[in-house]
Every structure is written in C-alpha cells, then in structure tokens.
Design a protein around this motif. Structure first.
Motif, PDB file in Angstrom:
ATOM      1  N   LEU A 183       0.839  -1.213   0.000  1.00  0.00           N
ATOM      2  CA  LEU A 183       0.000   0.000   0.000  1.00  0.00           C
ATOM      3  C   LEU A 183       0.869   1.255   0.000  1.00  0.00           C
ATOM      4  N   VAL A 184       1.954   1.231   0.770  1.00  0.00           N
ATOM      5  CA  VAL A 184       2.871   2.377   0.802  1.00  0.00           C
ATOM      6  C   VAL A 184       3.487   2.589  -0.582  1.00  0.00           C
ATOM      7  N   GLU A 185       3.893   1.473  -1.211  1.00  0.00           N
ATOM      8  CA  GLU A 185       4.490   1.552  -2.555  1.00  0.00           C
ATOM      9  C   GLU A 185       3.483   2.112  -3.566  1.00  0.00           C
ATOM     10  N   ILE A 186       2.225   1.674  -3.445  1.00  0.00           N
ATOM     11  CA  ILE A 186       1.183   2.124  -4.373  1.00  0.00           C
ATOM     12  C   ILE A 186       0.930   3.620  -4.197  1.00  0.00           C
ATOM     13  N   ASP A 187       0.868   4.073  -2.932  1.00  0.00           N
ATOM     14  CA  ASP A 187       0.671   5.509  -2.684  1.00  0.00           C
ATOM     15  C   ASP A 187       1.808   6.320  -3.298  1.00  0.00           C
ATOM     16  N   ALA A 188       3.035   5.813  -3.163  1.00  0.00           N
ATOM     17  CA  ALA A 188       4.195   6.511  -3.725  1.00  0.00           C
ATOM     18  C   ALA A 188       4.096   6.553  -5.251  1.00  0.00           C
ATOM     19  N   ALA A 189       3.628   5.439  -5.850  1.00  0.00           N
ATOM     20  CA  ALA A 189       3.499   5.386  -7.310  1.00  0.00           C
ATOM     21  C   ALA A 189       2.435   6.380  -7.789  1.00  0.00           C
ATOM     22  N   LEU A 190       1.302   6.462  -7.052  1.00  0.00           N
ATOM     23  CA  LEU A 190       0.249   7.417  -7.428  1.00  0.00           C
ATOM     24  C   LEU A 190       0.770   8.850  -7.337  1.00  0.00           C
ATOM     25  N   LYS A 191       1.618   9.111  -6.346  1.00  0.00           N
ATOM     26  CA  LYS A 191       2.201  10.447  -6.209  1.00  0.00           C
ATOM     27  C   LYS A 191       3.147  10.733  -7.376  1.00  0.00           C
ATOM     28  N   ARG A 192       3.877   9.694  -7.817  1.00  0.00           N
ATOM     29  CA  ARG A 192       4.769   9.886  -8.967  1.00  0.00           C
ATOM     30  C   ARG A 192       3.970  10.201 -10.232  1.00  0.00           C
ATOM     31  N   ILE A 193       2.771   9.612 -10.348  1.00  0.00           N
ATOM     32  CA  ILE A 193       1.913   9.954 -11.491  1.00  0.00           C
ATOM     33  C   ILE A 193       1.546  11.433 -11.425  1.00  0.00           C
ATOM     34  N   GLU A 194       1.171  11.921 -10.218  1.00  0.00           N
ATOM     35  CA  GLU A 194       0.844  13.345 -10.031  1.00  0.00           C
ATOM     36  C   GLU A 194       2.046  14.219 -10.399  1.00  0.00           C
ATOM     37  N   ASP A 195       3.240  13.776  -9.985  1.00  0.00           N
ATOM     38  CA  ASP A 195       4.455  14.567 -10.195  1.00  0.00           C
ATOM     39  C   ASP A 195       4.995  14.463 -11.619  1.00  0.00           C
ATOM     40  N   GLY A 196       4.470  13.499 -12.387  1.00  0.00           N
ATOM     41  CA  GLY A 196       4.965  13.310 -13.744  1.00  0.00           C
ATOM     42  C   GLY A 196       6.268  12.544 -13.813  1.00  0.00           C
ATOM     43  N   THR A 197       6.621  11.822 -12.731  1.00  0.00           N
ATOM     44  CA  THR A 197       7.861  11.038 -12.730  1.00  0.00           C
ATOM     45  C   THR A 197       7.576   9.539 -12.751  1.00  0.00           C
ATOM     46  N   TYR A 198       6.300   9.169 -12.961  1.00  0.00           N
ATOM     47  CA  TYR A 198       5.947   7.750 -12.949  1.00  0.00           C
ATOM     48  C   TYR A 198       6.606   7.032 -14.123  1.00  0.00           C
TER      49      TYR A 198
END
Ligand SMILES: [Zn+2]
Length: 121
Positions: free
Chosen positions: A74-89
C-alpha cells in the motif's frame, strides 16, 4: 512521457482498494479468532481443543505476515500514485531511464528498472 499513466493509475487504484480491504479483513479476522478462543476456554472447550488452538495460532502468524506485506505494498502504491501526479511515474529512481511498460504491467508500483532492482536485491 512515453508511458500511458491513466492505465496504470486505474490499476494502482484498483489494487489499492483490494489491499485495503484485505488488510481490514485480516484485522477483523484475527480479532474475532482471539475472542472465539477466549470464549472457548471459558466454556470448557471442545474435544479437539488443542488442535484448534495450534492451528489458529499458526494462521494468525501467517496473517500477520500477509498484513505486513499488504501494508508495505500500500505504501508503494501511494508513492506510485504520487509519482503519477508529479509526472515522474515510470522513471527509474536510480538511473533515470524509463521502466519498460511490460515491467510496469507486472508491478505497477515498480520504481526501479530491472537492472537496478537486481542490484538492490
Ligand atoms: Zn535503473
């Protein structure tokens, strides 16, 4: 941006919901099991009481491991969703190269390319 993030955002949100449910279920289940055992001891138990207790204890240990694994994901998924927001996914955090879409389809929350993941362990 070569990666279609909308596809992965959907998958991440689905997986997030599924894991959150699993964690809640494991929480509820271990609480109920403990109460059942205490109640059983108070009422004098059943014929195969020792066997039940041993397997229940084993199951709780297993659930604990599953729950920790799910919470870590879940922590990893939250970080990935944040990377999508940041454009670094989809960009490897170590070497900065794009992570192959095949790898992201297998592990949508991957933050390292395969080479760097192997190096980390
Ligand atoms: Zn890399």
């Amino acid at each position: 941006m070569s990666v279609d993030t909308s596809e992965f955002r959907t998958r991440l949100e689905e997986e997030r919901g599924r894991l959150a449910n699993a964690v809640n279920f494991l929480h509820a289940e271990s609480t109920i099991t403990l109460e059942d055992e205490l109640g059983e001891i108070g009422s004098g138990g059943t014929d195969n009481h020792l066997g039940d207790t041993a397997s229940a204890t084993y199951d709780r240990g297993l659930d604990q491991g599953l729950e920790e694994g799910a919470q870590q994901t879940l922590v990893e998924i939250d970080a990935a969703l944040k990377r999508i927001e940041d454009g670094t996914y989809g960009i490897c955090e170590v070497c900065g190269k794009p992570i192959p879409p095949d790898r992201l389809r297998a592990i949508p929350w991957a933050k390292l390319c395969i080479e760097d993941q192997r190096r980390v362990g």
